[in-house]
Design an enzyme around this catalytic site. Structure first.
Site, mmCIF file in Angstrom:
data_model
loop_
_atom_site.group_PDB
_atom_site.id
_atom_site.type_symbol
_atom_site.label_atom_id
_atom_site.label_comp_id
_atom_site.label_asym_id
_atom_site.label_seq_id
_atom_site.Cartn_x
_atom_site.Cartn_y
_atom_site.Cartn_z
ATOM 1 C CG HIS A 1 -0.232 4.943 3.645
ATOM 2 N ND1 HIS A 1 -0.727 4.743 4.593
ATOM 3 C CD2 HIS A 1 0.407 3.562 3.173
ATOM 4 C CE1 HIS A 1 -0.672 3.396 5.084
ATOM 5 N NE2 HIS A 1 -0.153 2.837 4.113
ATOM 6 C CB CYS B 1 -1.002 -0.214 1.181
ATOM 7 S SG CYS B 1 -0.285 -0.126 2.798
#
EC number: 1.2.1.11
Lengths: 350, 350
Positions: B256, B131
């Site tokens: 993120h 990710c």
């Protein structure tokens, strides 16, 4: 000079001022009288320093009568106006605003790195660096002295108290709005919950990170990013050092953290760097990931040193290191370094 | 092939699985049957996908009968065991674990960057990147295609949902312990309040940032840092690219963020980079600080694209750019990219 010097603390009632009074109460006492000065609206309040209650005086010219050293922690425009007034009366001013930091006739001092520059102060003013620069520069100064810096790439994880009490209050209010909720998973849900309660920040800081600090400068840079670059160069005495900075606010109350990619003149080793950092004044090496040891703001807050960990040699460049650095932005990042500079001056006056 | 392909979702009940079912319900529907598979302990539960209730089947060999494409989002060891079982039955596996990402016989696919590699899958397995890599690589792929990447320095601001539901639950529990308090200003006060409620993290994440993700690799590197380096090189087809990464966990639920220092083959311009990013598929350019526009997790969460802002040319290097990038780690960072890969395979099978 006869007797101990008189110190004035200008801006005694602010977030940094409060930490300053703690620090003055904890450190070896080199001062005679300590006079507290603030805006007229705060005058008359009593604050505790060295275990005594001291009444806050209003900022005016007479407040500097008999003062030897004055530490200023006030907004830039207040410093710009009043520091020269105090200096004209023979007071040595140690100023924590941005007003004089890049003035070529004002030294920008970090005692562990460039203490010798403090005596060269043609304007009678010594500047204290920005809290973000200060949170990393002691560690970088130690490595530079040994290895010779050639380039820096820095990313910050800055605490909300860098924006003073308003920053702290804003994060705390936002946290009470988001705690106990399912927020943080849908587009804009945190923004809607926070509404216009963003305080000094352009976006919500709770459950968020905000890649902006300060005001807009040329070509998309923020003033905070330019400050870290300019001040690092001045303190290290490397006016041409390539420095790339991105400043990001995070939901931490106090203690700025930074990732640093530092390139040096020649090859470096992790063992060598760790040894330099372990013995450098003002630095704590906390670097044993196998034992779960790396610095975090929760460890460094309320302490004096710069904490350094995650020391790695860059895999594709034997002349570069990666570091993670934490420093309390209200202590070393502001009040402590100011007090250290004032003590250097007191020593010289003695 | 006759009719639409049958899709299996293995790990349907996890944090990524839940987002996967949302995404399958929202995207253009290319699938015949959608079969949901999870561990025996979750079998029998009913979950909604495409507006229909589907009963979860237990993971065993028979569960793959008649399946054309299977998306796996399960722990590494479960993928390592079961992906080859499915592949041996002729199922094309799109795996979101780390088990196969660096296998030279398994392509690591980001459709916007290297879609052509999906057909070369000698093991019948296609890997979905980590990710953290995925949250930035679409933007970097677009810049690389035009300018040719020569070096990356990356610092992450990683959300807790990168550690699954346990990460989210841990942050929420910690936030309810620190909200409404004066914590965050004294050494260790957050740590004492949180106690052993650190969940999957080595330190408290509320009112803190934690410079650690994954497990310890050689020379002080974390597995997450090595992963971002290795996967970026593989996806971009640049096996020698210098990549320096520091991974830091922040108290954000989902999305993120990264600061990126990217050096290219020749001179770059901000206008040129902005034009590339504004027109690149899967990227949103949100870059007008004068109007308060820069990406934050609170904006990007729940959306598909990679958000890019704070585009600056490095002041001391006309061949380098500084960027701030946000990507939803559960959508593009996991479920969405997996779905996109599966759709590429479906197109090929049609």
């Amino acid at each position: 000079m006869k007797g101990r010097p008189t110190l004035a603390v200008v801006g005694a009632t602010g977030a940094v001022g409060a930490v300053m009074l703690q620090i003055l109460s904890q450190r070896a006492d080199v001062w005679g009288e300590i006079r507290l000065i603030a805006s007229p609206r705060s005058a008359g309040r009593k604050l505790s320093v060295r275990g005594e209650e001291v009444e806050v005086a209003a900022l005016d010219e007479a407040a500097f009568d008999g003062v030897d050293v004055a530490m200023f922690d006030v907004p830039d425009d207040v410093s710009a106006r009043w520091a020269p007034v105090a200096a004209a009366k023979g007071v040595v001013v140690v100023d924590n605003s941005a007003a004089f930091r890049m003035d070529p006739d004002v030294p920008l001092v970090v005692p562990e790195v460039n203490a010798h520059t403090v005596r060269n102060r043609p304007r009678g003013i010594v500047a204290n660096p920005n809290c973000t620069t200060l949170s990393m520069i002691v560690a970088l100064g130690a490595l530079h002295a040994e290895y010779g810096l050639r380039e820096l790439v820095v990313s910050s994880y800055q605490a909300v108290s860098g924006s003073g009490r308003a920053g702290i209050d804003t994060l705390r209010e936002q946290l009470s709005l988001v705690a106990g909720t399912e927020l943080g998973t849908g587009p804009g849900d945190v923004r809607r919950a926070v509404g216009d309660r963003t305080g000094p920040f352009p976006e919500p800081v709770a459950l968020n990170v905000v890649p902006w600090a300060g005001s807009l400068r040329e070509d998309g840079w923020s003033s905070e990013e330019m400050t870290v670059r300019d001040e690092s160069r001045k303190i290290l005495g490397l006016p041409q050092l390539p420095v790339a900075v991105t400043c990001v606010r995070v939901p931490v109350v106090t203690t700025h953290s930074m990732t640093v990619h530092a390139r040096f003149q020649g090859e470096v080793t992790v063992d060598g760097a760790q040894e330099i950092l372990a013995t450098a004044p003002g630095v704590v090496l906390f670097d044993n990931p196998a034992a779960g040891e790396f610095p975090t703001p929760a460890d460094a807050v309320g302490t004096d040193p710069t904490w350094v960990g995650r020391v790695r040699r860059t895999l594709d460049d034997p002349t570069a290191l990666e570091l993670f650095v934490c420093g309390d932005n209200l202590r070393k990042g502001a009040a402590l370094n100011t007090a250290q500079i004032a003590e250097l001056v007191a020593e010289e006056l003695a």
